[in-house]
Design an enzyme around this catalytic site. Structure first.
Site, PDB file in Angstrom:
ATOM      1  N   TYR A 143       0.857  -1.190   0.000  1.00 54.29           N
ATOM      2  CA  TYR A 143       0.000   0.000   0.000  1.00 54.29           C
ATOM      3  C   TYR A 143       0.889   1.234   0.000  1.00 54.29           C
ATOM      4  CZ  TYR A 143      -3.421   3.474   1.625  1.00 54.29           C
ATOM      5  OH  TYR A 143      -4.231   4.585   1.742  1.00 54.29           O
ATOM      6  N   ASP A 238       9.272   2.950  -0.251  1.00 55.06           N
ATOM      7  CA  ASP A 238       8.218   3.584   0.535  1.00 55.06           C
ATOM      8  C   ASP A 238       8.487   3.235   1.994  1.00 55.06           C
ATOM      9  OD1 ASP A 238       6.011   4.366   1.905  1.00 55.06           O
ATOM     10  OD2 ASP A 238       4.547   3.513   0.510  1.00 55.06           O
ATOM     11  N   LYS A 266       4.314   9.327   8.783  1.00 53.86           N
ATOM     12  CA  LYS A 266       4.106   8.752  10.112  1.00 53.86           C
ATOM     13  C   LYS A 266       5.133   9.243  11.151  1.00 53.86           C
ATOM     14  CE  LYS A 266       1.091   5.390   8.180  1.00 53.86           C
ATOM     15  NZ  LYS A 266       1.024   4.437   7.101  1.00 53.86           N
TER      16      LYS A 266
HETATM   17  C1  PLP Z   1       0.355   4.809   5.704  1.00 51.34           C
HETATM   18  C2  PLP Z   1       1.107   4.517   4.477  1.00 51.34           C
HETATM   19  C3  PLP Z   1       1.054   5.364   3.370  1.00 51.34           C
HETATM   20  C4  PLP Z   1       0.098   6.511   3.271  1.00 51.34           C
HETATM   21  O1  PLP Z   1       0.320   7.486   4.233  1.00 51.34           O
HETATM   22  P1  PLP Z   1      -0.885   8.488   4.610  1.00 51.34           P
HETATM   23  O2  PLP Z   1      -0.242   9.457   5.542  1.00 51.34           O
HETATM   24  O3  PLP Z   1      -1.942   7.624   5.226  1.00 51.34           O
HETATM   25  O4  PLP Z   1      -1.350   9.111   3.360  1.00 51.34           O
HETATM   26  C5  PLP Z   1       1.911   5.116   2.318  1.00 51.34           C
HETATM   27  N1  PLP Z   1       2.753   4.076   2.341  1.00 51.34           N
HETATM   28  C6  PLP Z   1       2.818   3.221   3.375  1.00 51.34           C
HETATM   29  C7  PLP Z   1       3.797   2.096   3.351  1.00 51.34           C
HETATM   30  C8  PLP Z   1       1.974   3.400   4.465  1.00 51.34           C
HETATM   31  O5  PLP Z   1       1.982   2.516   5.467  1.00 51.34           O
END
Ligand code: PLP
Length: 429
Positions: A143, A238, A266
């Protein structure tokens, strides 16, 4: 005054779609109402209905130090009087950028945005603008936020609801997104061979957190690095979950693989809405206003969020022992959970990568999305409810991680282990 959680949910639904501002909060996959939180402290959540939970969601990652950490609160309080947003540069943005550049291998410059979604979306645009190619590769079950081109075969929320591709995402957009199999280099090679000189970038969660915890097999990340270098594909890690979590240098530092671009979120916002993307100077030079690839944000680099982020990063840098502490807590929980599984002869599989852990309701360690799908999600729902009744809040989906924070006390963990023992005994029959 105490409020009834179900009443709150009913009222919320009148004003907000599904009563929540992000689908993963709806608890649909486990057949529960969402829980409305009033406040949080340490590893504890206090709900509007007076119930109290030990928190293994940790805001889905930002609260590595638990809730209400003094250092973060003090930073916010000290600066709130200086103004909340300027729409002009402030020095604190440079302070945070410097820290990310110094910490993360291969990042020479970094651009702040407001979410992980924005970070990955912008990194993809940059990879395309830099290479002048259109196609990207992502992995099934990873994701990367909810931007159109990445909302294909994504994990967690989308996976839970069985809607891998959302209505509203035009096929014209998605046709440039190629999907490979995690931990399977041959699947990547096949896509590269079938699309010669057409692939701009490859985006991957270096440790997967969004189909439950799936770790990279030895050689997988190395292989991606080699393939991307060989075919002039921008390798994008990511690290929105893993950055400053797997290690201070991210998963890249831990596994010793340097990507071309990396995305953060995060933890770097310490709970504020913050994301960032960065990488090699040569690539970042294409970002507006240095270069032609446009990307902007009214609230990007928000000074209050940056104050919190700076304190968070400084704390992690100057207290490396916090990573050992979290590792010990993770190992403690894992060892006791495993003992209980063994004692009850339960064929469930516990997977942990540092502070991320998932109990898979299947009998072997999964390596990719297809294997993860063999899980018995009904059993997960039963597990979730059993733990919840005992005051333990886990991720409300099989396809998420348990987040272990430094704020968990030994007592918190022992209460959790006792609950786990009782719940697993119910599975024995
Ligand atoms: C949470 C997440 C996102 C998206 O971040 P948001 O702040 O919710 O838009 C993208 N990549 C990974 C791996 C994530 O866990």
């Amino acid at each position: 005054m105490l409020k009834n959680n179900h009443d709150l949910y009913e009222e919320a639904k009148q004003y907000i779609p599904g009563g929540v501002n992000s689908p993963v909060r709806a608890f649909q996959a486990v057949g529960c109402d969402p829980i409305f939180i009033r406040k949080a402290q340490g590893a504890h959540l206090f709900a509007e209905d007076g119930r109290h939970y030990i928190d293994y969601i940790a805001s889905w990652g930002p609260m590595l130090l638990g809730h209400g950490a003094h250092i973060i609160n003090e930073a916010i309080e000290a600066h709130i009087k200086d103004g909340i947003s300027y729409g002009l540069p402030s020095w604190i943005e440079v302070e945070v950028a410097k820290r990310i550049v110094e910490a993360y291998p291969g990042v020479d410059e970094v651009r702040m945005v407001n979410s992980g979604t924005e970070a990955t979306m912008s990194a993809i645009r940059l990879a395309r603008g830099y290479t002048r190619k259109d196609k990207i590769i992502k992995f099934e079950g990873c994701y990367h936020g909810h931007s159109d081109g990445l909302l294909v075969s994504s994990g967690s929320g989308a996976l839970t609801f069985g809607v891998p591709t959302s209505p509203g995402v035009p096929e014209d957009v998605v046709k440039n997104t190629l999907v490979a199999t995690y931990n399977d280099l041959d699947s990547v090679k096949a896509l590269i061979d079938a699309n010669p000189d057409a692939i701009a970038g490859l985006i991957v969660e270096p440790v997967c957190g969004n189909m439950g915890v799936v770790s990279p097999e030895p050689g997988f990340l190395e292989g991606l690095r080699e393939l991307c270098t060989k075919h002039s594909i921008v390798l994008i890690f990511d690290e929105v979950i893993t950055g400053f979590r797997i290690s201070y240098e991210g998963a890249a530092g831990y596994y010793g693989i340097v990507p071309d671009l990396a995305c953060f979120g995060k933890i770097i916002g310490a709970g504020f809405p913050v994301g960032a993307y960065g990488g090699k100077k040569e690539i970042m030079a294409c970002v507006s206003p240095s270069g032609p690839v446009y990307q902007a944000g009214t609230l990007s680099g928000n000074p209050l969020a940056m104050q919190a982020g700076k304190v968070m990063l400084d704390y992690l840098k100057h207290n490396p022992a916090v990573y050992d502490l979290i590792e010990e807590k993770g190992a403690y929980l894992q060892a006791h959970f495993q003992k209980i599984l063994d004692a009850n002869r339960l064929p469930f599989t516990l997977v942990r990568n540092h502070s991320l852990m998932t109990l898979f309701f299947m009998d072997s360690v999964p390596h990719d999305f297809k294997e993860v799908q063999r899980c018995d999600t009904k059993k997960y729902a039963k597990y979730f409810k059993g733990m919840l009744e005992r005051g333990i809040l886990l991720a409300p989906s099989q396809f998420e991680a348990m987040f272990i924070s430094s704020a968990l006390t030994k007592n918190d963990m022992d209460v959790t282990i006792q609950a786990f023992k009782e719940v697993m005994e119910e599975f024995r029959v």
